[in-house]
Design a protein around this motif. Structure first.
Motif, mmCIF file in Angstrom:
data_model
loop_
_atom_site.group_PDB
_atom_site.id
_atom_site.type_symbol
_atom_site.label_atom_id
_atom_site.label_comp_id
_atom_site.label_asym_id
_atom_site.label_seq_id
_atom_site.Cartn_x
_atom_site.Cartn_y
_atom_site.Cartn_z
ATOM 1 N N UNK A 91 -63.259 33.829 -52.439
ATOM 2 C CA UNK A 91 -61.442 34.390 -51.865
ATOM 3 C C UNK A 91 -61.898 36.158 -51.542
ATOM 4 N N UNK A 92 -62.202 36.824 -52.583
ATOM 5 C CA UNK A 92 -61.377 38.455 -52.446
ATOM 6 C C UNK A 92 -62.769 38.754 -51.620
ATOM 7 N N UNK A 93 -64.086 38.535 -51.369
ATOM 8 C CA UNK A 93 -64.453 39.100 -49.990
ATOM 9 C C UNK A 93 -63.950 38.415 -48.687
ATOM 10 N N UNK A 94 -63.508 37.107 -48.435
ATOM 11 C CA UNK A 94 -62.794 36.423 -47.420
ATOM 12 C C UNK A 94 -61.554 37.639 -46.743
ATOM 13 N N UNK A 95 -60.884 37.634 -47.639
ATOM 14 C CA UNK A 95 -59.556 39.037 -47.674
ATOM 15 C C UNK A 95 -59.992 39.902 -47.604
ATOM 16 N N UNK A 96 -61.310 40.396 -48.139
ATOM 17 C CA UNK A 96 -61.816 41.990 -47.440
ATOM 18 C C UNK A 96 -62.464 42.580 -46.383
ATOM 19 N N UNK A 97 -63.307 41.121 -45.913
ATOM 20 C CA UNK A 97 -64.026 41.100 -44.896
ATOM 21 C C UNK A 97 -63.502 40.787 -43.593
ATOM 22 N N UNK A 98 -63.516 39.808 -43.969
ATOM 23 C CA UNK A 98 -61.813 38.852 -42.747
ATOM 24 C C UNK A 98 -63.188 38.908 -42.283
ATOM 25 N N UNK A 99 -64.056 37.340 -41.749
ATOM 26 C CA UNK A 99 -65.071 37.287 -41.548
ATOM 27 C C UNK A 99 -64.449 37.119 -39.893
ATOM 28 N N UNK A 100 -65.126 36.956 -38.980
ATOM 29 C CA UNK A 100 -64.766 36.027 -37.636
ATOM 30 C C UNK A 100 -65.684 34.069 -38.517
ATOM 31 N N UNK A 101 -66.847 33.695 -38.494
ATOM 32 C CA UNK A 101 -67.219 32.873 -39.217
ATOM 33 C C UNK A 101 -68.212 32.754 -40.681
ATOM 34 N N UNK A 102 -67.956 31.332 -40.995
ATOM 35 C CA UNK A 102 -69.118 30.719 -42.495
ATOM 36 C C UNK A 102 -69.479 30.174 -42.425
ATOM 37 N N UNK A 103 -71.023 30.065 -42.396
ATOM 38 C CA UNK A 103 -71.569 28.841 -42.563
ATOM 39 C C UNK A 103 -72.404 28.661 -43.580
ATOM 40 N N UNK A 104 -71.582 26.782 -43.530
ATOM 41 C CA UNK A 104 -72.621 26.460 -44.764
ATOM 42 C C UNK A 104 -72.623 24.922 -44.743
ATOM 43 N N UNK A 105 -74.123 25.175 -45.241
ATOM 44 C CA UNK A 105 -74.379 23.195 -45.445
ATOM 45 C C UNK A 105 -75.088 22.299 -46.716
ATOM 46 N N UNK A 106 -73.467 22.997 -47.329
ATOM 47 C CA UNK A 106 -73.618 22.273 -49.035
ATOM 48 C C UNK A 106 -73.394 20.883 -48.635
ATOM 49 N N UNK A 107 -73.147 20.755 -47.576
ATOM 50 C CA UNK A 107 -72.910 18.694 -47.369
ATOM 51 C C UNK A 107 -71.967 18.695 -47.596
ATOM 52 N N UNK A 108 -71.318 17.433 -46.882
ATOM 53 C CA UNK A 108 -69.845 16.812 -46.789
ATOM 54 C C UNK A 108 -69.284 16.999 -48.305
ATOM 55 N N UNK A 109 -67.962 17.312 -48.088
ATOM 56 C CA UNK A 109 -67.027 17.831 -49.133
ATOM 57 C C UNK A 109 -67.531 18.921 -50.508
ATOM 58 N N UNK A 110 -68.437 19.071 -50.295
ATOM 59 C CA UNK A 110 -69.323 19.992 -51.172
ATOM 60 C C UNK A 110 -68.746 21.212 -51.411
ATOM 61 N N UNK A 111 -68.699 21.962 -50.207
ATOM 62 C CA UNK A 111 -67.928 22.636 -50.172
ATOM 63 C C UNK A 111 -66.211 23.005 -51.135
ATOM 64 N N UNK A 112 -65.949 22.132 -50.654
ATOM 65 C CA UNK A 112 -64.561 21.474 -51.106
ATOM 66 C C UNK A 112 -64.855 21.623 -52.634
ATOM 67 N N UNK A 113 -66.156 20.937 -53.189
ATOM 68 C CA UNK A 113 -65.638 21.247 -54.708
ATOM 69 C C UNK A 113 -65.823 22.536 -55.641
ATOM 70 N N UNK A 114 -66.228 23.603 -54.836
ATOM 71 C CA UNK A 114 -65.878 24.508 -55.275
ATOM 72 C C UNK A 114 -64.158 25.504 -55.603
ATOM 73 N N UNK A 115 -64.032 24.857 -53.923
ATOM 74 C CA UNK A 115 -61.775 25.073 -53.969
ATOM 75 C C UNK A 115 -62.102 25.743 -52.951
ATOM 76 N N UNK A 116 -63.257 26.451 -52.382
ATOM 77 C CA UNK A 116 -63.690 27.196 -51.424
ATOM 78 C C UNK A 116 -63.387 26.075 -49.818
ATOM 79 N N UNK A 117 -61.895 24.951 -49.496
ATOM 80 C CA UNK A 117 -62.178 24.641 -48.627
ATOM 81 C C UNK A 117 -61.582 24.971 -47.331
ATOM 82 N N UNK A 118 -61.506 24.638 -46.025
ATOM 83 C CA UNK A 118 -61.419 25.110 -44.624
ATOM 84 C C UNK A 118 -59.957 25.566 -44.670
ATOM 85 N N UNK A 119 -59.233 25.250 -45.996
ATOM 86 C CA UNK A 119 -57.494 24.749 -45.504
ATOM 87 C C UNK A 119 -57.464 26.781 -46.723
#
Length: 389
Positions: A84-112
């Protein structure tokens, strides 16, 4: 054009990293976030020098040029906070992930969550079957993707079993589709300042490659595999020659050029000139062709045919490509570090000309965590000990 575009690459394997490789080759600043043990392709064979060395995999090297690498376990509270700190600092235009459906959300890093930190960041999620539907949680490797997308159904001889393509075509093509999606949503976010969540299905990305096979199915026609033959008529297929194989097509030049190329006047019969009727004479034409092909080398056949405007080519292996005067003239291959790599398949001003080799595991941890995020060295050591980074 892309030097001010920042991307966080949370993906592993082939499709996601190939997507972000395209972006990094266009000049985007890509930070590859790997688990502490590294991307799975770091242990993929073959290796440059030292088998098993996580910094020596040829596949990883190809997929990750021009990127920076940091290690981070997203599935820990400290790891999530750092992300979250990295996203806040560099303000990325894009984030690419392939954890599978709902996989990234399990880390707490949802699109919301990403949107709450930086509203114009787009999230591109790549999965085997997409985030919805009855297959969404099914597993698949390259062979499975080629099978279930229909690619294998059109590959091989008509009367034999389906074959898998030699390259990881399903994942590489999926990566290209994802890269196109990235550019689309990047453009949208620039116009609207609002990010988008893109849902990329590797199955669907590859169904597009079926083209007329798929359209035929809509009309109730199930087209057979063609094997070494192409649908454009006869001759239009692969034949052996003295030192390999060539693909032969009598178009677009006149048939008389074919007879001249093969130095056989018996091929220049009037009934052979009409393309639509030529297949009827396959049993007469083919022995004359193969007799000549068997005596000649593939590159000589290729150049001789092309001089007569006949669409021949030779079946090139990797060594042939390295020696190709066409690719050498276009400077397609580039020396990156101590190794030679294929270049980008497009030539525009924004492509990177001084490419950097793939990063070693966690090579940029200090630059990102200490210099950019301002984390103290004692805290970094603790994160390493706790296997967060």
């Amino acid at each position: 054009m892309f030097k001010n575009i920042s991307v966080i690459d949370l993906s592993t394997g082939i499709a996601g990293p190939y997507c972000t490789k395209i972006l990094s080759d266009l000049g985007a600043n890509v930070i590859k976030v790997e688990p502490p043990e590294g991307d799975i392709t770091r242990i993929s064979k073959p290796f440059f020098n030292t088998p098993g060395n996580v910094n020596q995999s040829i596949k990883f090297s190809f997929l990750n040029t021009n990127k920076k690498s940091i290690t981070l376990d997203l599935f820990t509270s400290s790891g999530l906070s750092l992300a979250e700190n990295l996203i806040r600092t560099i303000k990325p235009h894009l984030i690419v992930e392939n954890y599978g459906p709902g996989g990234l959300q399990k880390s707490g890093l949802s699109f919301e969550t990403i949107q709450s930190i930086n509203g114009f960041t787009s999230l591109v999620s790549i999965s085997n079957f997409g985030s919805t539907g009855p297959y969404r949680n099914y597993k698949a490797m390259e062979i499975n993707l080629q099978a279930v997308s229909g690619l294998m159904s059109i590959t091989g001889e008509p009367d034999a079993q389906p074959l898998i393509a030699g390259a990881d075509i399903a994942q590489l093509n999926g990566g290209q589709v994802a890269a196109l999606s990235c550019l689309t949503y990047l453009y949208k976010s620039i116009l609207t300042s609002v990010g988008t969540h893109a849902d990329i299905s590797l199955m669907e990305a590859n169904i597009d490659l079926l083209e007329n096979w798929m359209l035929g199915a809509f009309q109730g026609q199930l087209m057979p595999r063609r094997g070494k033959r192409h649908q454009s008529g006869f001759p239009s297929e692969v034949y052996p020659c003295s030192d390999g194989y060539v693909s032969v097509n009598a178009s677009p030049g006149p048939w008389s050029e074919m007879a001249e190329l093969m130095e056989d006047t018996s091929l220049d019969r009037e009934e052979y000139h009409e393309r639509s009727s030529r297949p009827k004479y396959r049993d007469q034409i083919e022995p004359l062709m193969t007799k000549w092909l068997d005596k000649n080398k593939k590159k000589e056949i290729f150049h001789g045919a092309q001089k007569r405007r006949l669409a021949f080519s030779y079946i090139a292996n990797a060594r042939d490509l390295l020696e190709s005067d066409q690719l050498i003239d276009r400077r397609f291959f580039s020396n990156i570090g101590t190794n030679t790599h294929p270049g980008t398949p497009f030539k525009i001003e924004s492509t990177v000309t001084d490419s950097k080799e793939a990063p070693s595991l966690g090579e940029h941890n200090q630059e990102i965590y200490e210099d950019l995020l301002g984390i103290q060295q004692d805290n970094i050591r603790t994160l390493v000990e706790e296997k967060v980074i």
